[in-house]
Design an enzyme around this catalytic site. Sequence first.
Site, PDB file in Angstrom:
ATOM      1  N   LYS A 106      -5.713 -18.719  71.297  1.00  0.00           N
ATOM      2  CA  LYS A 106      -5.190 -19.701  70.346  1.00  0.00           C
ATOM      3  C   LYS A 106      -6.197 -20.841  70.282  1.00  0.00           C
ATOM      4  O   LYS A 106      -6.415 -21.556  71.257  1.00  0.00           O
ATOM      5  CB  LYS A 106      -3.827 -20.214  70.782  1.00  0.00           C
ATOM      6  N   SER A 216       7.275 -28.545  73.874  1.00  0.00           N
ATOM      7  CA  SER A 216       7.981 -29.793  74.172  1.00  0.00           C
ATOM      8  C   SER A 216       9.471 -29.714  73.871  1.00  0.00           C
ATOM      9  O   SER A 216      10.288 -30.279  74.606  1.00  0.00           O
ATOM     10  CB  SER A 216       7.363 -30.948  73.377  1.00  0.00           C
TER      11      SER A 216
END
Length: 264
Positions: A106, A216
């Site tokens: 990524k 998160s």
Amino acid sequence: MSNVRSDKPFVLAGRTFESRLLVGTGKYIDMEQTRLAIEASGAEIVTVAVRRTNLGQNPGEPNLLDVLPPDRYTILPNTAGCFDATEAVRTCRLSRELLDGRNLVKLEVLADQKTLFPNVIETLKAAEILVKDGFDVMVYTSDDPIIARQLAEIGCIAIMPLAGLIGSGLGICNPYNLQIILEETKVPVLVDAGVGTASDATIAMELGCEAVLMNSAIAHAQQPVMMAEAMKHAVIAGRLAYLAGRMPRKLYASASSPLDGLIK
């Protein structure tokens, strides 16, 4: 019936995945909470920041791969913390060494510490180098449809536009740009960043995204393991709603039951 959508498998780099939820490993209180949350999420792909996580490069320190074994999860190394193409390419090459030659990465190249917006110029540079070097590149980018198209043309296998700032929990800030990217891009599109709660993940999937990546929203929840399970179901619900097709919006009411034949 011509507008009925057919389900298609979620495929990355030639591999088919059942779960359309990808999760990160940062911000948890310890590795045990990391393990429990990821198990509850049902995710098969787990992304790790190579520059911040021990994947074996620091012998004697806790190794994340002991908690998240690569034979159970697809480990997706990312270049978080990189601010130029050179750093990002170097980090990807290190990850390939640490993960026995695996090419799936990524890519994220950040512009500054305050916003963590992608530096799209450096991202394009890094993507071109990595694709030529044989990497399967999933790329974090802005919600600019033109940049998304250019990254796909370079050869990135998945485009990952932000829905909101990293770690902000703001939700899907610009669904219209995401819709354009989805219409114009021929490779999988995954929302990356901005998800704050389960409804955000559902909206992303209802728009037609192939999958959602988050960290998160789970790790900073009051009960991360419970939120991980919520996200699992949210992604499934959003995908089913996308395939089912929502009803048209109408300005005026439409009774569920006809008025003809009422009992008098």
